[in-house]
Structures are given as C-alpha cells and as structure tokens.
Design a protein around this motif. Structure first.
Motif: not given
Length: 308
Positions: A64-92
């Motif tokens: 869905m387009v708009g400010m849904g629950r999903s955007l907040l879930i994704l935001l949390g994933a970017l902050h809490d997981a993506f940039f700290k993930d041990p597979n992302v850090i050496p590859n991004l």
C-alpha cells in the motif's frame, strides 16, 4: 561471515546477493552514456535479501502507498538490523572520500534517516509534457538557451532550467509531488550527471536510461482481481550517521505528507553514508520489495567519473 551467508539481528536476516546483476548499468551502450555523463565508476547497484516472517496483513501493508505500519517496520529494520548486520557491513559499498576508491562502511552507524520516496509511475508518458511545453522539440532535440549557472551546474538548455531553476517560466510543468517521484529523481540525476558531465543534445538517451534503471530496480505485479499492474516496491533515500546526538531515527515523507509522531529528522552532522560530503548528486536509494524480500541499493557519489 562469507558473502552470501545470512546474518541475523533484530529479527531480520540479510543476505548479500552478488549473483544479482543489473544490466541497466552494465551494457556497452549504457556504460558509454555513463562515461559521457561523468558517472561511470561512481554509480552502482547491489542487492540484498531479507528473511522475516510477516503476517499476511503486514505483507499487504507493504504494497500500500502511504504511511502504513509497514514503513515503520522497514524503518526499524534499516536502523536496528541492516546497517549492523554482519553480512551487510563487509559488502555494502561506497566511494572513499579520501582515495576515491570503492570501499565498505568501516564505521559504526548510530542513526539513519530514511526519506520515503513516492514510486507510482508506470509509464514514460510522464515526461510527454517536455514536448508539449516546447522544452524538447518534436525531433527530440533539447531546446537550447543562453548559458547561466545554478551552482554548481551549468544551465545551457530549457531542460536543465526546468530541472533546476525554480524561477524559470516552465518550472511548474512538474508539481512538487511529481518531482519527488522516484522516476523523476532518476531522470534528473542522469541529466545532471557528475562533475565533468557532457550534456546530451537529445532527450532519448536520458529517457531510455532512466526507464531501464527504473525497471531493473522496481518490482511490479498484476492485481489478482483487477488485473491492473501495481508497483510493489517501497523506495527510501537513505543517509547513515555516526553521531547519535541528532534526534532519533527519522523517517521523512513526501512534501504532501506529515511525519508520524515520535520520529525526528536529523541535520547533516556526522553523515557517513552515502558520503561525508553532501551533494545533490550523491545519493543512496533503497528499493525494497516486500514480496520477493529483496533490497536493491542504488548508489552514486558525485565526482569525476571514469574517462577511459
């Protein structure tokens, strides 16, 4: 952890996908254009997958387009997981400000800013108004004008006036919301190029390249009931910060939307990604497909592209 092996943090697994190639940036014709636009060697796309169990209603929210629950879930994933993930850090990958060579982040990310970028366009007819308003001739030639500067860009034609100069006569042929569209942003980035960009006389190379990159990054599906084509991807323009003093994790919306309560926005202090040196042409877009569970990262750092 080896490339391609999943990492885990905060409920999300991420896996680097080195086998995922982006032909829109690698064909002979496209690389020739990127070289002319001083972007070759400074732009690239990478793909990551994530593995997270969503409830069906959450998956629908992602589409869905708009400010849904999903955007907040994704935001949390970017902050809490993506940039700290041990597979992302050496590859991004990003370009080093000091050496100009490709490198990895190499620093701890404390905060991120994710700007929600509208992505609704399904047709290149979006740019037909460039012909209708005589910014581009019927032949496809871009109408020239007297040289001026819109720092740091040279403005030598009507197209760049529409892209850059808010006081130009035809700037309003695209509304603020239309200018915020991911397709428009891609088109504008290609038109402005790198620091030694050689502009095109014809519109076609810009449109063709923007279309190919857009199709390469953005996912669509046919609606099961209406059979209409829908865009399923969510797009974010992302910055990462080494400083934790500038508010909390932020999600910024398009000009017509309001930020949800409790999410602050940051200043430029402590930016480490996509570059410590901020520029309109330095960017990283995360294109997230919640159905395929892929994140496509489009990165560019402004500077002098490969010449040879």
């Amino acid at each position: 952890m080896a490339a391609g092996e999943p990492g885990y943090l905060g409920g999300f697994y991420f896996r680097f996908l080195p086998q995922r190639t982006f032909s829109s940036l690698s064909t002979r014709e496209i690389t020739s254009r990127l070289r002319q636009w001083s972007m070759l060697g400074r732009i690239q796309a990478q793909a990551f997958s994530f593995d997270q169990t969503f409830q069906p209603y959450q998956k629908d929210d992602f589409v869905m387009v708009g400010m849904g629950r999903s955007l907040l879930i994704l935001l949390g994933a970017l902050h809490d997981a993506f940039f700290k993930d041990p597979n992302v850090i050496p590859n991004l990958q990003l370009l080093s400000d000091s050496s100009g060579q490709w490198t990895t982040l190499g620093t701890e990310v404390k905060n991120i800013e994710a700007i929600n970028v509208p992505c609704t366009q399904l047709s290149m007819s979006f740019f037909q108004r460039l012909y209708d308003e005589n910014i581009v001739r019927e032949s496809g030639h871009i109408v020239k004008c007297l040289d001026s500067f819109c720092d740091p860009f040279l403005v030598s034609d009507e197209l760049r006036k529409v892209l850059l100069m808010e006081d130009s006569e035809k700037y309003e042929v695209f509304s603020p919301l239309e200018r915020d569209e991911f397709l428009f942003r891609l088109f504008k980035h290609l038109c402005l190029g790198g620091s030694l960009c050689q502009y095109e006389d014809m519109l076609k190379p810009y449109l063709e390249t923007a279309k190919l990159i857009y199709k390469d990054l953005v996912s669509v599906r046919k609606h099961p009931r209406t059979k209409e084509i829908q865009i399923t991807s969510s797009v974010f323009k992302v910055k990462a910060y080494t400083s934790c003093c500038a508010f909390q994790t932020g999600l910024k919306l398009s000009p017509s939307a309001s930020a949800p309560k409790g999410l602050g926005l940051k200043d430029s202090a402590g930016v480490c990604y996509p570059s410590a040196k901020e520029h309109e042409q330095t960017f990283s877009y995360f294109v997230v497909d919640p159905i395929k569970r892929h994140v496509n990262v489009l990165y560019h750092c402004y500077g002098v592209g490969e010449m040879a």
